[in-house]
Motif scaffolding. Structure first.
Motif, PDB file in Angstrom:
ATOM      1  N   PRO A   8       0.798  -1.230   0.000  1.00 36.26           N
ATOM      2  CA  PRO A   8       0.000   0.000   0.000  1.00 36.26           C
ATOM      3  C   PRO A   8       0.830   1.280   0.000  1.00 36.26           C
ATOM      4  N   GLY A   9       2.083   1.232   0.469  1.00 34.42           N
ATOM      5  CA  GLY A   9       2.927   2.421   0.515  1.00 34.42           C
ATOM      6  C   GLY A   9       3.695   2.661  -0.777  1.00 34.42           C
ATOM      7  N   GLY A  10       3.491   1.835  -1.787  1.00 34.14           N
ATOM      8  CA  GLY A  10       4.207   1.976  -3.046  1.00 34.14           C
ATOM      9  C   GLY A  10       5.417   1.063  -3.096  1.00 34.14           C
ATOM     10  N   PRO A  11       6.165   1.101  -4.182  1.00 35.27           N
ATOM     11  CA  PRO A  11       7.319   0.213  -4.317  1.00 35.27           C
ATOM     12  C   PRO A  11       8.438   0.596  -3.362  1.00 35.27           C
ATOM     13  N   SER A  12       9.251  -0.374  -3.009  1.00 39.27           N
ATOM     14  CA  SER A  12      10.397  -0.112  -2.143  1.00 39.27           C
ATOM     15  C   SER A  12      11.676  -0.476  -2.877  1.00 39.27           C
ATOM     16  N   SER A  13      12.782   0.103  -2.442  1.00 36.64           N
ATOM     17  CA  SER A  13      14.068  -0.161  -3.080  1.00 36.64           C
ATOM     18  C   SER A  13      14.549  -1.547  -2.720  1.00 36.64           C
ATOM     19  N   GLY A  14      15.066  -2.227  -3.703  1.00 36.89           N
ATOM     20  CA  GLY A  14      15.650  -3.546  -3.467  1.00 36.89           C
ATOM     21  C   GLY A  14      17.129  -3.396  -3.153  1.00 36.89           C
ATOM     22  N   PRO A  15      17.803  -4.511  -2.954  1.00 31.24           N
ATOM     23  CA  PRO A  15      19.233  -4.442  -2.670  1.00 31.24           C
ATOM     24  C   PRO A  15      20.023  -3.985  -3.902  1.00 31.24           C
ATOM     25  N   VAL A  16      21.114  -3.271  -3.676  1.00 31.32           N
ATOM     26  CA  VAL A  16      21.975  -2.817  -4.763  1.00 31.32           C
ATOM     27  C   VAL A  16      22.823  -4.005  -5.206  1.00 31.32           C
ATOM     28  N   PRO A  17      22.833  -4.321  -6.510  1.00 37.00           N
ATOM     29  CA  PRO A  17      23.661  -5.437  -6.965  1.00 37.00           C
ATOM     30  C   PRO A  17      25.138  -5.148  -6.721  1.00 37.00           C
ATOM     31  N   HIS A  18      25.898  -6.188  -6.396  1.00 35.90           N
ATOM     32  CA  HIS A  18      27.336  -6.015  -6.164  1.00 35.90           C
ATOM     33  C   HIS A  18      28.077  -6.098  -7.495  1.00 35.90           C
ATOM     34  N   PHE A  19      29.032  -5.203  -7.680  1.00 37.06           N
ATOM     35  CA  PHE A  19      29.873  -5.206  -8.882  1.00 37.06           C
ATOM     36  C   PHE A  19      31.297  -4.898  -8.455  1.00 37.06           C
ATOM     37  N   ASP A  20      32.246  -5.715  -8.912  1.00 32.39           N
ATOM     38  CA  ASP A  20      33.651  -5.516  -8.568  1.00 32.39           C
ATOM     39  C   ASP A  20      34.266  -4.517  -9.546  1.00 32.39           C
ATOM     40  N   VAL A  21      34.146  -3.242  -9.210  1.00 28.64           N
ATOM     41  CA  VAL A  21      34.604  -2.172 -10.095  1.00 28.64           C
ATOM     42  C   VAL A  21      36.123  -2.202 -10.264  1.00 28.64           C
ATOM     43  N   ASN A  22      36.857  -2.550  -9.212  1.00 28.80           N
ATOM     44  CA  ASN A  22      38.322  -2.570  -9.307  1.00 28.80           C
ATOM     45  C   ASN A  22      38.797  -3.612 -10.302  1.00 28.80           C
ATOM     46  N   ALA A  23      38.232  -4.821 -10.234  1.00 28.80           N
ATOM     47  CA  ALA A  23      38.620  -5.886 -11.161  1.00 28.80           C
ATOM     48  C   ALA A  23      38.234  -5.539 -12.591  1.00 28.80           C
ATOM     49  N   SER A  24      37.053  -4.943 -12.765  1.00 23.06           N
ATOM     50  CA  SER A  24      36.584  -4.573 -14.102  1.00 23.06           C
ATOM     51  C   SER A  24      37.493  -3.533 -14.745  1.00 23.06           C
ATOM     52  N   LEU A  25      37.805  -2.468 -13.998  1.00 16.40           N
ATOM     53  CA  LEU A  25      38.659  -1.412 -14.558  1.00 16.40           C
ATOM     54  C   LEU A  25      40.089  -1.904 -14.775  1.00 16.40           C
ATOM     55  N   LYS A  26      40.580  -2.761 -13.900  1.00 17.07           N
ATOM     56  CA  LYS A  26      41.925  -3.335 -14.058  1.00 17.07           C
ATOM     57  C   LYS A  26      41.988  -4.178 -15.342  1.00 17.07           C
ATOM     58  N   TYR A  27      40.936  -4.975 -15.567  1.00 17.39           N
ATOM     59  CA  TYR A  27      40.876  -5.782 -16.783  1.00 17.39           C
ATOM     60  C   TYR A  27      40.816  -4.888 -18.019  1.00 17.39           C
ATOM     61  N   ASP A  28      39.948  -3.869 -17.979  1.00 20.09           N
ATOM     62  CA  ASP A  28      39.815  -2.956 -19.114  1.00 20.09           C
ATOM     63  C   ASP A  28      41.122  -2.218 -19.396  1.00 20.09           C
ATOM     64  N   ALA A  29      41.874  -1.897 -18.358  1.00 20.83           N
ATOM     65  CA  ALA A  29      43.163  -1.223 -18.544  1.00 20.83           C
ATOM     66  C   ALA A  29      44.128  -2.111 -19.328  1.00 20.83           C
ATOM     67  N   GLY A  30      43.992  -3.426 -19.171  1.00 20.76           N
ATOM     68  CA  GLY A  30      44.873  -4.355 -19.878  1.00 20.76           C
ATOM     69  C   GLY A  30      44.482  -4.612 -21.317  1.00 20.76           C
ATOM     70  N   VAL A  31      43.206  -4.423 -21.667  1.00 18.57           N
ATOM     71  CA  VAL A  31      42.768  -4.763 -23.020  1.00 18.57           C
ATOM     72  C   VAL A  31      42.435  -3.549 -23.889  1.00 18.57           C
ATOM     73  N   LEU A  32      42.206  -2.398 -23.286  1.00 16.31           N
ATOM     74  CA  LEU A  32      41.869  -1.214 -24.069  1.00 16.31           C
ATOM     75  C   LEU A  32      43.133  -0.401 -24.352  1.00 16.31           C
ATOM     76  N   GLY A  33      43.096   0.344 -25.418  1.00 14.75           N
ATOM     77  CA  GLY A  33      44.283   1.065 -25.858  1.00 14.75           C
ATOM     78  C   GLY A  33      44.438   2.462 -25.290  1.00 14.75           C
ATOM     79  N   PHE A  34      43.902   2.729 -24.135  1.00 16.49           N
ATOM     80  CA  PHE A  34      44.036   4.046 -23.512  1.00 16.49           C
ATOM     81  C   PHE A  34      44.134   3.875 -22.003  1.00 16.49           C
ATOM     82  N   PRO A  35      44.672   4.891 -21.297  1.00 15.85           N
ATOM     83  CA  PRO A  35      44.804   4.799 -19.846  1.00 15.85           C
ATOM     84  C   PRO A  35      43.438   4.813 -19.149  1.00 15.85           C
ATOM     85  N   VAL A  36      43.251   3.888 -18.224  1.00 15.73           N
ATOM     86  CA  VAL A  36      42.001   3.781 -17.468  1.00 15.73           C
ATOM     87  C   VAL A  36      42.301   4.102 -16.014  1.00 15.73           C
TER      88      VAL A  36
END
Length: 189
Positions: A40-68
């Protein structure tokens, strides 16, 4: 054998008695499937999904041709998403994007790319925008793209990489992320 009622004697009450079992069956199936909820009070926020930003950016730094860069955001900000894509064809290039939920529950997107600003902004915004101002942050010049009814965008140029911030955050949160990006050193692959 009982006689059938003449059509003229069938009424809304007869239809209601036919519909009640059907509605009950639908509610039972929805309850079993656990896909319905009364709120009755409307929708509520669910849990925030977990994402490993450090691992993602580290990986992208190794495969992309520019500084990350991996900015040190406040501890109460939660990384929740990441992606990689290619911005436009004319002046375009690879883009790595991560997202954060701030302590106030607002979303900020951080995109880094070798694409030109002219290719990156429409790719992220979905339309061509014009600069509306400049925000000097930590000695850098962040070009603002603000449009009524749309999330603001800030872009800066570090020479070999363009960094873009977009989202529903406050000006203070934009400034916090821009300062963290400026302070971060490019990751080594």
């Amino acid at each position: 054998m009982a006689e059938k009622k003449p059509r003229i004697l069938q009424n809304n009450r007869d239809m209601m008695w036919s519909m009640i079992p059907l509605v009950l069956i639908c509610l039972i199936i929805a309850g079993i499937a656990s896909r319905c909820e009364f709120s009755p009070g409307g929708p509520s926020s669910g849990p925030v999904p977990h994402f490993d930003v450090n691992a993602s950016l580290k990986y992208d730094a190794g495969v992309l041709g520019f500084p990350v860069r991996d900015p040190a955001v406040p501890e109460d900000w939660q990384p929740n998403s990441g992606s990689r894509g290619v911005a436009g064809s004319n002046g375009g290039g690879d883009v790595t994007t991560v997202g954060y939920i701030t302590s106030k529950g607002r979303y900020l997107q951080l995109s880094q790319s070798e694409a030109t600003e002219e290719a990156l902004v429409p790719w992220v915004a979905g339309d061509l925008r014009s600069p509306t101002g400049v925000a000097p942050v930590a000695g850098d010049r962040w070009v603002e793209y603000a449009e009524e009814g749309s999330e603001p965008i800030w872009v800066t140029d570090f020479g070999d990489v363009r960094v873009l911030i977009k989202g529903s955050g406050t000006t203070e949160e934009f400034t916090e992320l821009a300062t963290a990006v400026d302070a971060a050193q490019p990751l080594t692959p």
